[in-house]
Scaffold this motif. Structure first.
Motif, PDB file in Angstrom:
ATOM      1  N   ASP A   8     -31.193   3.569   7.542  1.00 11.64           N
ATOM      2  CA  ASP A   8     -31.284   4.317   8.793  1.00 11.64           C
ATOM      3  C   ASP A   8     -31.896   3.407   9.849  1.00 11.64           C
ATOM      4  O   ASP A   8     -32.587   2.437   9.513  1.00 11.64           O
ATOM      5  CB  ASP A   8     -32.171   5.552   8.588  1.00 11.64           C
ATOM      6  N   ARG A   9     -31.640   3.718  11.115  1.00 10.35           N
ATOM      7  CA  ARG A   9     -32.258   2.965  12.202  1.00 10.35           C
ATOM      8  C   ARG A   9     -32.462   3.879  13.394  1.00 10.35           C
ATOM      9  O   ARG A   9     -31.724   4.835  13.596  1.00 10.35           O
ATOM     10  CB  ARG A   9     -31.406   1.768  12.587  1.00 10.35           C
ATOM     11  N   HIS A  23     -37.478   1.591  18.037  1.00 12.54           N
ATOM     12  CA  HIS A  23     -38.867   1.422  17.610  1.00 12.54           C
ATOM     13  C   HIS A  23     -39.775   2.160  18.590  1.00 12.54           C
ATOM     14  O   HIS A  23     -39.590   2.064  19.800  1.00 12.54           O
ATOM     15  CB  HIS A  23     -39.223  -0.066  17.548  1.00 12.54           C
ATOM     16  N   SER A  50     -36.535   0.374  14.636  1.00  6.03           N
ATOM     17  CA  SER A  50     -37.251   0.585  13.390  1.00  6.03           C
ATOM     18  C   SER A  50     -36.178   0.869  12.342  1.00  6.03           C
ATOM     19  O   SER A  50     -35.445   1.851  12.446  1.00  6.03           O
ATOM     20  CB  SER A  50     -38.215   1.761  13.513  1.00  6.03           C
ATOM     21  N   ARG A  52     -34.990   1.430   8.427  1.00  9.55           N
ATOM     22  CA  ARG A  52     -35.350   1.809   7.058  1.00  9.55           C
ATOM     23  C   ARG A  52     -34.324   1.142   6.156  1.00  9.55           C
ATOM     24  O   ARG A  52     -33.114   1.256   6.370  1.00  9.55           O
ATOM     25  CB  ARG A  52     -35.305   3.325   6.907  1.00  9.55           C
ATOM     26  N   THR A  92     -33.492  -0.636   1.926  1.00  9.34           N
ATOM     27  CA  THR A  92     -33.859  -0.887   0.538  1.00  9.34           C
ATOM     28  C   THR A  92     -33.803  -2.387   0.332  1.00  9.34           C
ATOM     29  O   THR A  92     -32.773  -3.012   0.585  1.00  9.34           O
ATOM     30  CB  THR A  92     -32.878  -0.194  -0.434  1.00  9.34           C
ATOM     31  N   ASP A 136     -38.027   0.970  -0.690  1.00 10.21           N
ATOM     32  CA  ASP A 136     -37.600   1.218   0.683  1.00 10.21           C
ATOM     33  C   ASP A 136     -38.724   0.807   1.625  1.00 10.21           C
ATOM     34  O   ASP A 136     -39.897   1.127   1.379  1.00 10.21           O
ATOM     35  CB  ASP A 136     -37.266   2.691   0.890  1.00 10.21           C
ATOM     36  N   LEU A 137     -38.343   0.096   2.694  1.00 12.27           N
ATOM     37  CA  LEU A 137     -39.307  -0.425   3.663  1.00 12.27           C
ATOM     38  C   LEU A 137     -38.864  -0.096   5.072  1.00 12.27           C
ATOM     39  O   LEU A 137     -37.677   0.071   5.341  1.00 12.27           O
ATOM     40  CB  LEU A 137     -39.394  -1.957   3.546  1.00 12.27           C
ATOM     41  N   ASP A 138     -39.819  -0.071   5.988  1.00 16.58           N
ATOM     42  CA  ASP A 138     -39.536   0.017   7.415  1.00 16.58           C
ATOM     43  C   ASP A 138     -39.775  -1.359   8.009  1.00 16.58           C
ATOM     44  O   ASP A 138     -40.832  -1.963   7.792  1.00 16.58           O
ATOM     45  CB  ASP A 138     -40.446   1.045   8.092  1.00 16.58           C
TER      46      ASP A 138
END
Length: 99
Positions: free
Chosen positions: A17-18, A21, A29, A31, A33, A54-56
């Protein structure tokens, strides 16, 4: 005041996802994997420990173009006191469409 460790890691990740920011104009920002991570010579690798999670990540909007969810991103990023940031003017950045 502590000094940040100079770090940079080459990442391969799946875009989930985006959105714009919330505090960095011109950045998204993202998201994702984290699929793979490789150290960059002469820099500390602080992100390999997150493979499979999962990271931002903050990414300059222009680099993402119209990348859809499911796309594979390859880029370099660093861990900062404000989170994970992709390079602002990267030597390498690629987007592969979902398969």
């Amino acid at each position: 005041m502590s000094q940040a460790i100079e770090n940079l890691t080459r990442l391969t990740a799946r875009l989930l996802d985006r959105q714009p920011h919330p505090t960095l104009p011109g950045w998204d920002s993202v998201r994702l994997t984290l699929l793979e991570a490789e150290p960059v010579p002469d820099r500390a690798d602080l992100l390999s420990q997150y493979i499979g999670t999962d990271l931002d990540v903050a990414v300059p909007t222009g680099l993402l173009a119209d990348a859809p969810p499911g796309a594979t991103l390859r880029f370099r990023a660093r861990l900062t006191t404000n989170g994970i940031l992709a390079e602002r003017a990267p030597e390498e950045f690629s987007v592969q469409p979902p398969q």
